[in-house]
Design a protein around this motif. Structure first.
Motif, PDB file in Angstrom:
ATOM      1  N   VAL A   1       0.832  -1.206   0.000  1.00 57.01           N
ATOM      2  CA  VAL A   1       0.000   0.000   0.000  1.00 57.01           C
ATOM      3  C   VAL A   1       0.862   1.250   0.000  1.00 57.01           C
ATOM      4  N   THR A   2       1.900   1.248   0.849  1.00 58.22           N
ATOM      5  CA  THR A   2       2.812   2.388   0.907  1.00 58.22           C
ATOM      6  C   THR A   2       3.478   2.621  -0.436  1.00 58.22           C
ATOM      7  N   GLY A   3       3.914   1.543  -1.085  1.00 54.92           N
ATOM      8  CA  GLY A   3       4.578   1.666  -2.376  1.00 54.92           C
ATOM      9  C   GLY A   3       3.673   2.259  -3.443  1.00 54.92           C
ATOM     10  N   VAL A   4       2.428   1.819  -3.471  1.00 54.63           N
ATOM     11  CA  VAL A   4       1.481   2.336  -4.465  1.00 54.63           C
ATOM     12  C   VAL A   4       1.246   3.832  -4.254  1.00 54.63           C
ATOM     13  N   VAL A   5       1.046   4.227  -2.995  1.00 57.92           N
ATOM     14  CA  VAL A   5       0.803   5.651  -2.711  1.00 57.92           C
ATOM     15  C   VAL A   5       2.033   6.479  -3.044  1.00 57.92           C
ATOM     16  N   VAL A   6       3.225   5.969  -2.737  1.00 61.43           N
ATOM     17  CA  VAL A   6       4.471   6.683  -3.068  1.00 61.43           C
ATOM     18  C   VAL A   6       4.581   6.898  -4.568  1.00 61.43           C
ATOM     19  N   LEU A   7       4.291   5.859  -5.340  1.00 64.60           N
ATOM     20  CA  LEU A   7       4.403   5.968  -6.796  1.00 64.60           C
ATOM     21  C   LEU A   7       3.386   6.962  -7.363  1.00 64.60           C
ATOM     22  N   VAL A   8       2.166   6.927  -6.840  1.00 64.07           N
ATOM     23  CA  VAL A   8       1.127   7.841  -7.332  1.00 64.07           C
ATOM     24  C   VAL A   8       1.465   9.282  -6.993  1.00 64.07           C
ATOM     25  N   PHE A   9       1.748   9.548  -5.725  1.00 65.17           N
ATOM     26  CA  PHE A   9       2.004  10.921  -5.307  1.00 65.17           C
ATOM     27  C   PHE A   9       3.380  11.401  -5.750  1.00 65.17           C
ATOM     28  N   GLY A  10       4.325  10.469  -5.883  1.00 64.20           N
ATOM     29  CA  GLY A  10       5.631  10.842  -6.419  1.00 64.20           C
ATOM     30  C   GLY A  10       5.524  11.275  -7.871  1.00 64.20           C
ATOM     31  N   THR A  11       4.721  10.546  -8.637  1.00 59.18           N
ATOM     32  CA  THR A  11       4.510  10.908 -10.044  1.00 59.18           C
ATOM     33  C   THR A  11       3.844  12.274 -10.161  1.00 59.18           C
ATOM     34  N   LEU A  12       2.837  12.533  -9.320  1.00 65.82           N
ATOM     35  CA  LEU A  12       2.180  13.838  -9.328  1.00 65.82           C
ATOM     36  C   LEU A  12       3.171  14.943  -8.975  1.00 65.82           C
ATOM     37  N   THR A  13       4.047  14.658  -8.022  1.00 64.35           N
ATOM     38  CA  THR A  13       5.052  15.648  -7.620  1.00 64.35           C
ATOM     39  C   THR A  13       5.968  16.008  -8.779  1.00 64.35           C
ATOM     40  N   LEU A  14       6.433  14.999  -9.503  1.00 65.92           N
ATOM     41  CA  LEU A  14       7.377  15.234 -10.597  1.00 65.92           C
ATOM     42  C   LEU A  14       6.694  15.834 -11.819  1.00 65.92           C
ATOM     43  N   VAL A  15       5.522  15.331 -12.165  1.00 68.96           N
ATOM     44  CA  VAL A  15       4.824  15.819 -13.357  1.00 68.96           C
ATOM     45  C   VAL A  15       4.362  17.267 -13.178  1.00 68.96           C
ATOM     46  N   LEU A  16       3.799  17.560 -12.016  1.00 70.48           N
ATOM     47  CA  LEU A  16       3.273  18.907 -11.759  1.00 70.48           C
ATOM     48  C   LEU A  16       4.323  19.825 -11.130  1.00 70.48           C
ATOM     49  N   HIS A  17       5.471  19.262 -10.801  1.00 71.88           N
ATOM     50  CA  HIS A  17       6.565  20.009 -10.179  1.00 71.88           C
ATOM     51  C   HIS A  17       6.063  20.756  -8.936  1.00 71.88           C
ATOM     52  N   ASP A  18       5.329  20.030  -8.122  1.00 68.68           N
ATOM     53  CA  ASP A  18       4.741  20.596  -6.902  1.00 68.68           C
ATOM     54  C   ASP A  18       5.074  19.670  -5.741  1.00 68.68           C
ATOM     55  N   GLU A  19       5.899  20.149  -4.813  1.00 71.32           N
ATOM     56  CA  GLU A  19       6.348  19.307  -3.705  1.00 71.32           C
ATOM     57  C   GLU A  19       5.253  19.003  -2.690  1.00 71.32           C
ATOM     58  N   THR A  20       4.120  19.668  -2.797  1.00 70.16           N
ATOM     59  CA  THR A  20       3.027  19.434  -1.856  1.00 70.16           C
ATOM     60  C   THR A  20       2.573  17.978  -1.881  1.00 70.16           C
ATOM     61  N   PHE A  21       2.553  17.363  -3.051  1.00 70.97           N
ATOM     62  CA  PHE A  21       2.043  15.995  -3.185  1.00 70.97           C
ATOM     63  C   PHE A  21       2.886  15.001  -2.392  1.00 70.97           C
ATOM     64  N   ILE A  22       4.218  15.096  -2.500  1.00 71.17           N
ATOM     65  CA  ILE A  22       5.062  14.139  -1.795  1.00 71.17           C
ATOM     66  C   ILE A  22       5.033  14.417  -0.296  1.00 71.17           C
ATOM     67  N   LYS A  23       4.802  15.666   0.088  1.00 70.58           N
ATOM     68  CA  LYS A  23       4.745  15.984   1.518  1.00 70.58           C
ATOM     69  C   LYS A  23       3.454  15.501   2.160  1.00 70.58           C
ATOM     70  N   VAL A  24       2.367  15.524   1.406  1.00 66.15           N
ATOM     71  CA  VAL A  24       1.089  15.092   1.961  1.00 66.15           C
ATOM     72  C   VAL A  24       0.919  13.575   1.878  1.00 66.15           C
ATOM     73  N   LYS A  25       1.819  12.925   1.149  1.00 65.88           N
ATOM     74  CA  LYS A  25       1.739  11.470   0.982  1.00 65.88           C
ATOM     75  C   LYS A  25       1.705  10.718   2.306  1.00 65.88           C
ATOM     76  N   PRO A  26       2.592  11.020   3.290  1.00 74.84           N
ATOM     77  CA  PRO A  26       2.506  10.302   4.567  1.00 74.84           C
ATOM     78  C   PRO A  26       1.171  10.499   5.274  1.00 74.84           C
ATOM     79  N   THR A  27       0.617  11.710   5.165  1.00 77.40           N
ATOM     80  CA  THR A  27      -0.687  11.964   5.777  1.00 77.40           C
ATOM     81  C   THR A  27      -1.744  11.039   5.194  1.00 77.40           C
TER      82      THR A  27
END
Length: 202
Positions: free
Chosen positions: A62-88
């Motif tokens: 589950v953690t891996g899937v969420v990391v990949l989804v929010f990590g991709t959003l972070t890189l594609v949109l160039h917005d660090e908010t996604f990777i920071k909110v991922k643990p939440t």
């Protein structure tokens, strides 16, 4: 197929390794490079776990899937908010699953953590409630830290704060586990049989 129980150091390496990669990449470059490295490290850790044990724990999956989804959003949109909110999101999801399960009389903690404990129903309920509250607290703590502190501080907390806090909390639960530990049926039957033999020999 039976699951191979990994060495504790291997389990720790697959859990802590990606976080150390994330911290090192952020220190050497910046958060976006660290995010990409983190995603690669997470996939590598899951692959290593499967190769060694022929199994990937549900929590890691589950953690891996969420990391990949929010990590991709972070890189594609160039917005660090996604990777920071991922643990939440992850902690909130775990808290919701555990707490929601209790409402329906189910204790999902054993499935979530891939545990081998054998507890009484009351023990499972108490342990599940405690972990649900812990994950809720971690979700709130992550929100407070990433919203009020610098990115470097948040990365450092994620790498060197989350694991120790989780380990300390898990250790604190050991008296509960021992208190509500239930011997396997086969072992109970064996003890009973030995008792009958002893009585017969008297």
């Amino acid at each position: 197929m039976d699951k191979t129980q990994p060495h504790p150091l291997f389990k720790l390496a697959t859990e802590l390794g990606p976080l150390l990669v994330f911290f090192a990449a952020n220190a050497r470059y910046h958060l976006f490079v660290a995010t990409g490295a983190f995603m690669v490290a997470i996939v590598a850790a899951m692959a290593a776990s499967y190769v060694v044990t022929r199994h990937v724990p549900l929590m890691a999956l589950v953690t891996g899937v969420v990391v990949l989804v929010f990590g991709t959003l972070t890189l594609v949109l160039h917005d660090e908010t996604f990777i920071k909110v991922k643990p939440t999101i992850i902690y909130g999801l775990f808290a919701l699953v555990l707490g929601g399960g209790l409402l329906f009389g189910r204790s999902f903690i054993a499935v979530l953590f891939d545990q081998v404990f054998n507890l009484t129903p009351q023990g499972w309920r108490i342990l599940t409630m405690r972990w649900a509250l812990f994950f809720l607290g971690m979700a709130i703590l992550n929100e407070v830290i990433w919203r009020t502190q610098s990115t470097d501080f948040w990365v450092g907390f994620k790498a060197f704060g989350v694991i120790p806090l989780t380990m300390v909390f898990a250790i604190i639960q050991m008296p509960l586990v021992k208190r509500f530990h239930l011997e396997p049926v086969s072992l109970q039957a064996s003890d009973a049989a030995e008792g009958d033999i002893s009585k017969g020999a008297q």
